[in-house]
Design a protein around this motif. Sequence first.
Motif, PDB file in Angstrom:
ATOM      1  N   LYS A   3      -3.840  -3.333  -1.134  1.00  0.00           N
ATOM      2  CA  LYS A   3      -3.319  -2.921  -2.436  1.00  0.00           C
ATOM      3  C   LYS A   3      -1.978  -3.596  -2.758  1.00  0.00           C
ATOM      4  N   ARG A   4      -1.118  -3.727  -1.741  1.00  0.00           N
ATOM      5  CA  ARG A   4       0.231  -4.257  -1.991  1.00  0.00           C
ATOM      6  C   ARG A   4       0.544  -5.584  -1.324  1.00  0.00           C
TER       7      ARG A   4
ATOM      8  N   ASP B 268       4.164 -10.046   0.077  1.00  0.00           N
ATOM      9  CA  ASP B 268       4.241  -9.021  -0.949  1.00  0.00           C
ATOM     10  C   ASP B 268       3.431  -9.499  -2.152  1.00  0.00           C
ATOM     11  N   ARG B 269       2.499  -8.683  -2.604  1.00  0.00           N
ATOM     12  CA  ARG B 269       1.610  -9.072  -3.697  1.00  0.00           C
ATOM     13  C   ARG B 269       2.387  -9.368  -4.986  1.00  0.00           C
ATOM     14  N   GLU B 270       3.453  -8.629  -5.257  1.00  0.00           N
ATOM     15  CA  GLU B 270       4.209  -8.815  -6.499  1.00  0.00           C
ATOM     16  C   GLU B 270       5.071 -10.069  -6.490  1.00  0.00           C
TER      17      GLU B 270
ATOM     18  N   ALA C  29      -6.673  -7.650  20.532  1.00  0.00           N
ATOM     19  CA  ALA C  29      -5.531  -6.799  20.200  1.00  0.00           C
ATOM     20  C   ALA C  29      -4.890  -7.271  18.901  1.00  0.00           C
ATOM     21  N   ILE C  30      -4.319  -6.318  18.148  1.00  0.00           N
ATOM     22  CA  ILE C  30      -3.567  -6.678  16.955  1.00  0.00           C
ATOM     23  C   ILE C  30      -2.082  -6.472  17.203  1.00  0.00           C
ATOM     24  N   GLY C  31      -1.294  -7.236  16.484  1.00  0.00           N
ATOM     25  CA  GLY C  31       0.155  -7.104  16.526  1.00  0.00           C
ATOM     26  C   GLY C  31       0.696  -7.280  15.122  1.00  0.00           C
ATOM     27  N   TYR C  32       1.931  -6.842  14.913  1.00  0.00           N
ATOM     28  CA  TYR C  32       2.514  -6.924  13.576  1.00  0.00           C
ATOM     29  C   TYR C  32       4.027  -6.805  13.651  1.00  0.00           C
ATOM     30  N   ALA C  33       4.685  -7.297  12.617  1.00  0.00           N
ATOM     31  CA  ALA C  33       6.126  -7.144  12.432  1.00  0.00           C
ATOM     32  C   ALA C  33       6.363  -7.082  10.928  1.00  0.00           C
TER      33      ALA C  33
ATOM     34  N   TYR D 289      11.232  -3.280   4.074  1.00  0.00           N
ATOM     35  CA  TYR D 289       9.958  -2.690   3.664  1.00  0.00           C
ATOM     36  C   TYR D 289       9.506  -1.542   4.577  1.00  0.00           C
ATOM     37  N   TRP D 290      10.337  -1.177   5.544  1.00  0.00           N
ATOM     38  CA  TRP D 290       9.998  -0.078   6.433  1.00  0.00           C
ATOM     39  C   TRP D 290       9.885   1.231   5.650  1.00  0.00           C
ATOM     40  N   GLY D 291       9.043   2.118   6.151  1.00  0.00           N
ATOM     41  CA  GLY D 291       8.940   3.456   5.589  1.00  0.00           C
ATOM     42  C   GLY D 291       8.135   3.561   4.303  1.00  0.00           C
TER      43      GLY D 291
END
Length: 180
Positions: free
Chosen positions: A6-7, A63-65, A89-93, A98-100
């Motif tokens: 979505k975003r 970020d889509r926008e 396994a997946i990982g991310y940062a 953009y936290w929360g």
Amino acid sequence: MQLETKRTILRPFTEADAEDLFAYAKDPRVGPIAGWKPHESVEESREIIRTVFSSPNAFAVADRETGRVIGSAGFVRHGKAWDGEKSQAIGYALSPAYWGRGIMPEVAAELLRFGFQDLGLEEIWCTHYRENARSRRVIEKSGFTYAFTEHVTDEFFPDRPTCFYFMTRSQWEQREGVHG
């Protein structure tokens, strides 16, 4: 290859993303909690794009926008028994700006869909260091099942408790209402 939420748009990194990557990867709140040192220059970020992020199924999270790269996510080599044809396994940062906002659970949901439906995986794993409460929340919101905690050595800690989680294809199908 491009995935969408979505975003966000998940797409391959390009060297032109080095400045966006550096903008969040230099932040000491991001790398050390995930097991890597903060980036020291745009050139270092560019080198990470050329090496680490050139792996298959590693994505820039844009970020889509704005189109700006705000994170990274994808399937990572972990050196564990589940690294293989049917289990990964997946990982991310994610940039602290953009936290929360629930962005990583949204991204993780798309990675799970991609892994089970497009890659034909039977099992997907995810880990976090015990002190990384933000990553733990992403994993829990995503529906992973806790498996075990193991002490792992990395460049920051000689004996770091690491929590391991997994999800099977059938668990995902049941959670999503998908019929295999």
